[in-house]
Design a protein around this motif. Structure first.
Motif, mmCIF file in Angstrom:
data_model
loop_
_atom_site.group_PDB
_atom_site.id
_atom_site.type_symbol
_atom_site.label_atom_id
_atom_site.label_comp_id
_atom_site.label_asym_id
_atom_site.label_seq_id
_atom_site.Cartn_x
_atom_site.Cartn_y
_atom_site.Cartn_z
ATOM 1 N N LEU A 188 39.866 38.000 90.586
ATOM 2 C CA LEU A 188 38.645 37.858 89.800
ATOM 3 C C LEU A 188 37.353 38.117 90.570
ATOM 4 O O LEU A 188 36.443 38.750 90.024
ATOM 5 C CB LEU A 188 38.604 36.479 89.134
ATOM 6 N N PRO A 189 37.186 37.677 91.817
ATOM 7 C CA PRO A 189 35.890 37.891 92.476
ATOM 8 C C PRO A 189 35.482 39.360 92.632
ATOM 9 O O PRO A 189 34.310 39.652 92.822
ATOM 10 C CB PRO A 189 36.082 37.235 93.851
ATOM 11 N N MET A 190 36.427 40.279 92.543
ATOM 12 C CA MET A 190 36.095 41.699 92.700
ATOM 13 C C MET A 190 35.557 42.320 91.411
ATOM 14 O O MET A 190 35.084 43.444 91.431
ATOM 15 C CB MET A 190 37.327 42.492 93.161
ATOM 16 N N PHE A 191 35.628 41.589 90.282
ATOM 17 C CA PHE A 191 35.295 42.181 88.996
ATOM 18 C C PHE A 191 34.121 41.497 88.317
ATOM 19 O O PHE A 191 33.887 40.304 88.508
ATOM 20 C CB PHE A 191 36.502 42.113 88.050
ATOM 21 N N GLU A 204 31.789 31.055 89.054
ATOM 22 C CA GLU A 204 30.832 31.535 88.050
ATOM 23 C C GLU A 204 31.517 32.438 87.043
ATOM 24 O O GLU A 204 31.235 32.379 85.839
ATOM 25 C CB GLU A 204 29.675 32.271 88.733
ATOM 26 N N GLY A 205 32.430 33.272 87.528
ATOM 27 C CA GLY A 205 33.138 34.185 86.645
ATOM 28 C C GLY A 205 33.949 33.471 85.577
ATOM 29 O O GLY A 205 33.929 33.849 84.405
ATOM 30 N N ILE A 206 34.664 32.419 85.965
ATOM 31 C CA ILE A 206 35.466 31.661 84.995
ATOM 32 C C ILE A 206 34.567 31.036 83.929
ATOM 33 O O ILE A 206 34.862 31.106 82.731
ATOM 34 C CB ILE A 206 36.316 30.593 85.707
ATOM 35 N N GLY A 217 40.901 25.193 86.115
ATOM 36 C CA GLY A 217 41.919 25.934 85.392
ATOM 37 C C GLY A 217 42.681 25.103 84.387
ATOM 38 O O GLY A 217 42.561 23.879 84.331
ATOM 39 N N ASP A 218 43.470 25.800 83.590
ATOM 40 C CA ASP A 218 44.383 25.147 82.655
ATOM 41 C C ASP A 218 45.719 24.860 83.321
ATOM 42 O O ASP A 218 46.505 24.053 82.823
ATOM 43 C CB ASP A 218 44.592 26.023 81.419
ATOM 44 N N ALA A 219 45.979 25.533 84.443
ATOM 45 C CA ALA A 219 47.198 25.307 85.215
ATOM 46 C C ALA A 219 47.005 25.919 86.599
ATOM 47 O O ALA A 219 46.116 26.745 86.814
ATOM 48 C CB ALA A 219 48.413 25.921 84.527
ATOM 49 N N TRP A 220 47.857 25.493 87.508
ATOM 50 C CA TRP A 220 47.869 26.023 88.874
ATOM 51 C C TRP A 220 49.012 27.028 88.988
ATOM 52 O O TRP A 220 50.149 26.727 88.650
ATOM 53 C CB TRP A 220 48.044 24.873 89.854
ATOM 54 N N LEU A 221 48.689 28.222 89.457
ATOM 55 C CA LEU A 221 49.700 29.249 89.723
ATOM 56 C C LEU A 221 50.149 29.105 91.171
ATOM 57 O O LEU A 221 49.336 29.262 92.092
ATOM 58 C CB LEU A 221 49.106 30.649 89.522
#
Length: 197
Positions: free
Chosen positions: A55-58, A107-109, A164-168
Motif C-alpha cells: 500500500l505505501p507505494m500507491f 493515512e492510506g487506509i 485492520g479487520d484482521a492480521w495477515l
C-alpha cells in the motif's frame, strides 16, 4: 492459473490469494490487478484477495477504486490485504521513500475507507489530498471490503489490530515467531476493546 483456480475450488478451498512485488527478474510474477479479474470466473463463490498489496507505494484513490471494482466483480468476496513492503528497489522505482512506509499506510487506509463509505470527501493529509470528490463505483460489501494488514514484528502486529479487520500472518515466519506475535495481536485487540479473532 485458470486450471489451478478451478481445481482449488473443486477441492473445497475457500479463497485465492495473490502476492505482489515489482522488479523481480528473473522470477516471473503476474500483477494482482491483472490476475484477479482474470481468475474471477473460476473463483465463483471464493474469497479473493491480495497477500499483500504494498500500500505505501500507491495512491489510495487508485487502490480504493480498484478494490471497489474487484469487490463488485467478485460478488462481494474481495479482501484488501495490505502491508508495508520492504524492498528498496521497489520503493526507489516508485519514488517513495522507504522511511514514509508507516505514515503512508496509515493515512492510506483511512482515506480508502472514507472513499468507500462516503459519497464525497475532502482530505488534506501529509501524503494525499482529495478535495470534494468521491469514487463513482462503491463496493458491494457495505462499508467496503475488509482490510487485512500483514506484519510479523511486534509494532506491525499491533498496528494490524488497531487499523485492520484482521492480521495477515506473513508466510515466511516460523511457528516459533508466530506464537509471540499472536499473543501481541490478541493483547492489542484487548487494549482497544475488540474481540479475539
Amino acid at each position: 492459473m485458470l486450471f489451478r483456480s478451478r481445481v482449488a475450488r473443486q477441492c473445497g478451498f475457500g479463497s485465492l490469494w495473490f502476492q505482489q512485488h515489482y522488479l523481480t527478474e528473473p522470477m516471473q510474477m503476474f500483477q494482482m490487478s491483472a490476475m484477479l479479474p482474470y481468475l474471477l470466473r473460476e473463483a465463483e463463490g471464493m474469497t479473493i484477495g491480495g497477500d499483500i498489496l504494498i500500500l505505501p507505494m500507491f495512491n489510495p484513490v487508485f487502490v480504493a477504486e480498484d478494490a471497489a471494482a474487484l469487490d463488485v466483480l467478485s460478488g462481494g468476496k474481495f479482501v484488501l490485504g495490505v502491508g508495508l513492503g520492504y524492498r528498496d528497489v521497489e520503493f526507489e522505482a516508485f519514488n517513495v521513500p522507504l522511511s514514509e512506509r508507516v505514515p503512508r499506510l496509515v493515512e492510506g487506509i483511512h482515506l480508502i475507507r472514507r472513499l468507500w463509505r462516503e459519497d464525497r470527501i475532502t482530505h488534506a493529509g501529509k501524503h494525499f489530498k482529495v478535495t470534494d470528490a468521491g469514487i463513482g463505483l462503491k463496493p458491494l460489501q457495505p462499508g467496503g471490503p475488509q482490510v487485512w494488514i500483514a506484519g510479523h514484528v511486534d509494532p506491525a502486529v499491533r498496528r494490524a489490530a488497531r487499523l485492520g479487520d484482521a492480521w495477515l500472518i506473513v508466510p515466511s515466519v516460523s511457528f516459533e515467531q508466530i506464537v509471540p506475535a499472536m499473543k501481541a495481536y490478541r493483547e492489542a485487540l484487548a487494549e482497544i476493546g475488540r474481540a479475539h479473532v
